[in-house]
Motif scaffolding. Structure first.
Motif, PDB file in Angstrom:
ATOM      1  N   TYR A  60      -6.223 -37.245 -44.091  1.00  0.00           N
ATOM      2  CA  TYR A  60      -4.910 -37.566 -43.516  1.00  0.00           C
ATOM      3  C   TYR A  60      -4.119 -38.449 -44.484  1.00  0.00           C
ATOM      4  N   ASP A 151      -9.477 -38.749 -34.938  1.00  0.00           N
ATOM      5  CA  ASP A 151      -8.634 -37.561 -34.784  1.00  0.00           C
ATOM      6  C   ASP A 151      -7.556 -37.795 -33.719  1.00  0.00           C
ATOM      7  N   ALA A 152      -7.946 -38.414 -32.608  1.00  0.00           N
ATOM      8  CA  ALA A 152      -6.982 -38.718 -31.545  1.00  0.00           C
ATOM      9  C   ALA A 152      -5.932 -39.721 -32.039  1.00  0.00           C
ATOM     10  N   CYS A 154      -4.868 -40.132 -35.128  1.00  0.00           N
ATOM     11  CA  CYS A 154      -3.956 -39.433 -36.047  1.00  0.00           C
ATOM     12  C   CYS A 154      -3.008 -38.510 -35.293  1.00  0.00           C
ATOM     13  N   ALA A 155      -3.475 -37.914 -34.217  1.00  0.00           N
ATOM     14  CA  ALA A 155      -2.651 -37.000 -33.430  1.00  0.00           C
ATOM     15  C   ALA A 155      -1.480 -37.735 -32.771  1.00  0.00           C
ATOM     16  N   LYS A 156      -1.655 -39.018 -32.497  1.00  0.00           N
ATOM     17  CA  LYS A 156      -0.582 -39.816 -31.894  1.00  0.00           C
ATOM     18  C   LYS A 156       0.567 -40.022 -32.872  1.00  0.00           C
TER      19      LYS A 156
END
Length: 157
Positions: A60, A151-152, A154-156
């Protein structure tokens, strides 16, 4: 030593699996997790093998930076505290400090990044590790995110 115990040990070394039980004459195996990877909110990762943490930046982070042109590595022997700046990554777009995910002593650096900083763009979470830390306070790693939580995060966005 019985043949089944010997073959189980060989299988474990080759494939990273551990013998769990014997069912209907067949051995059942499960993945032996001898290491684990944790992530920081600043997009560093640390993979733990015993008391050594291998540190790098995440996929990321490298995507956000763009083409990496320079990597500043810490010096071997440096004693660090969690969240200390231990290096920097510069790209054509930006520069970013690298923060220690845990306290300890730098025992090794990835010298290949000095000659080939673009390796971070090709293999940020494998070949392009930055340094290895002999962890002085491994409990600090409990405060970091596992892969699902990262992962959660980064998704935000």
């Amino acid at each position: 030593m019985s043949l089944s115990i010997l073959s189980s040990r060989i299988f474990t070394r080759i494939h990273g699996f551990r013998h769990v039980s014997l069912r209907n004459g067949y051995a059942a195996y499960s993945r032996a997790y001898t290491s684990r990877k944790r992530f920081t909110e600043d997009h560093e990762w640390v993979e733990i093998h015993g008391n050594i943490g291998t540190v790098g930046i995440t996929d990321y982070a490298q995507k956000a930076l763009g083409d990496v042109v320079y990597v500043e590595l810490p010096k071997v022997g440096t004693v660090i505290e969690k969240a200390d700046v231990i290096g920097a990554v510069e790209s054509v777009k930006a520069a970013s400090d690298i923060y220690a995910p845990a306290s300890g002593k730098i025992t090794k650096v990835n010298e290949s990044l000095s000659e080939n900083p673009g390796l971070i763009n090709k293999s940020p979470e494998n070949e392009a590790w930055l340094c290895k830390i002999n962890l002085s306070t491994p409990k600090e790693l409990d405060e970091l995110m596992d892969a699902n939580a990262y992962d959660a995060y980064c998704a935000k966005g």
